[in-house]
Design an enzyme around this catalytic site. Structure first.
Site, PDB file in Angstrom:
ATOM      1  N   GLY A  17       0.714  -1.106  -0.041  1.00  0.00           N
ATOM      2  CA  GLY A  17       0.062  -0.049  -0.047  1.00  0.00           C
ATOM      3  C   GLY A  17       1.027   1.292   0.064  1.00  0.00           C
ATOM      4  CB  ALA A  18       4.307   1.690  -0.612  1.00  0.00           C
ATOM      5  CB  SER A  20      -1.530   6.957  -2.621  1.00  0.00           C
ATOM      6  OG  SER A  20      -2.359   5.598  -2.180  1.00  0.00           O
ATOM      7  N   GLY A  21      -0.680   7.791   0.102  1.00  0.00           N
ATOM      8  CA  GLY A  21      -1.330   7.958   1.510  1.00  0.00           C
ATOM      9  C   GLY A  21       0.002   7.808   2.357  1.00  0.00           C
ATOM     10  N   GLY A  23       1.447   5.116   3.272  1.00  0.00           N
ATOM     11  CA  GLY A  23       2.493   4.127   2.812  1.00  0.00           C
ATOM     12  C   GLY A  23       3.608   4.865   2.028  1.00  0.00           C
ATOM     13  CB  SER A 138      -8.123   0.781  12.594  1.00  0.00           C
ATOM     14  OG  SER A 138      -9.019   1.669  12.723  1.00  0.00           O
ATOM     15  CE1 TYR A 165     -10.251  -0.205   7.559  1.00  0.00           C
ATOM     16  CE2 TYR A 165     -11.385   0.771   9.532  1.00  0.00           C
ATOM     17  CZ  TYR A 165     -10.099   0.697   8.728  1.00  0.00           C
ATOM     18  OH  TYR A 165      -9.401   1.330   8.783  1.00  0.00           O
TER      19      TYR A 165
END
Length: 280
Positions: A17-18, A20-21, A23, A138, A165
């Site tokens: 998940g690197a 964007s955001g 990551g 989370s 989630y």
């Protein structure tokens, strides 16, 4: 290299998940400190752009397919004789129930089954380097509804994806705690963390989040750089002053967790069911 730029020289860090955001923010920060970063993402163009930016290497994989996860594991093992850190950061919220290419509820597969499988595929290599596994969890684990007989949400209310989630994030914490137990004495350690609510593309198809962004005029959440701080800390610090298996709320250890996260029997059962679901 000298100073901060040499801090992680020689270390190989895999971040999923690197593209964007948080990551992407973590990849930039860790590469600045000298690490070699394997940039894993679903979107080929963005993933390659981040890899170019950090002087790392792009690996394209869609966690909707466990076949692609297995291919990713093979590519990483062929590319790196050592892996020091695996940061399981990819995932998200799916607002409408659907099935992955493997027939599993998509939130569960993206947030847990795919990183569970990738960790298993890379674990021997991580052990050789006395490495570390870090998973993005989370605070949403506090509104989870764990049922080990219905991990794919076939019988329960989907609630716009929020219950699956939150449950997947509780499962992430439990996975890391059981991984810590199973790797005790090997030199491998494992941690999970809550980054805070980060202003990224997270939950882009959620009507509730779209409303929140509208009301706040797009200011809902902290920056990706702020959200990446615990990942960067856990990936770069040699000595984490908390036992393997700890869940962090930001930079603070022992964040709030549901009781199931401390139930050793449930953690073991989750591991066994996950292994069966991914074909290990």
């Amino acid at each position: 290299m000298s100073g901060a730029s040499a801090e992680l020289s020689g270390k190989v860090i895999v971040i999923t998940g690197a593209s964007s955001g948080l990551g992407r923010a973590a990849a930039i920060a860790l590469s600045t400190r000298g690490a070699t970063v394997a940039v894993v993402g679903r979107n080929a163009e963005r993933t390659r752009a981040v890899a170019d930016q950090v002087g790392g290497f792009p690996f394209i994989a869609d966690f909707d397919s466990l076949t692609e996860v297995r291919a990713l594991g093979d590519e990483l093992l062929a590319s790196y004789p050592r892996i020091d850190v695996l940061a399981n950061n990819a995932g998200g919220l799916v607002s409408t129930r659907g099935l992955s290419a493997d027939g599993h509820e998509r939130t569960l597969q993206h947030n847990h089954l795919a990183p569970f499988l990738l960790t298993a595929l890379l674990l021997d290599r991580l052990t050789l380097s006395a490495g570390r596994v870090i998973s993005t969890a989370s605070g949403a684990n506090m509104f989870s509804r764990l049922d080990l007989t219905d991990l794919d949400w076939k019988r329960r209310i989907y609630a716009g994806g929020w219950l699956p989630y939150g449950t997947s994030k509780l499962v992430t914490i439990m996975f890391i705690r059981e991984l810590a137990r199973r790797t005790a004495g090997t030199g491998v350690d494992a941690f999970s963390f809550h980054p805070g609510f980060v202003a990224t593309g997270f939950g882009a198809d959620s009507a509730l989040l779209r409303l929140g962004q509208f009301v706040s005029r797009g200011s809902l959440g902290i920056s990706p750089e702020q959200g990446a701080a615990p990942l960067i800390h856990l990936a770069s610090e040699h000595d984490i002053a908390s036992p393997s298996g700890t869940y962090f709320d930001g930079l603070k250890p022992d964040g709030r967790e549901r009781k199931a996260a401390f139930d050793e029997a449930m953690c073991r059962e989750l591991w066994e069911k996950s292994s069966e679901m991914v074909g290990l």
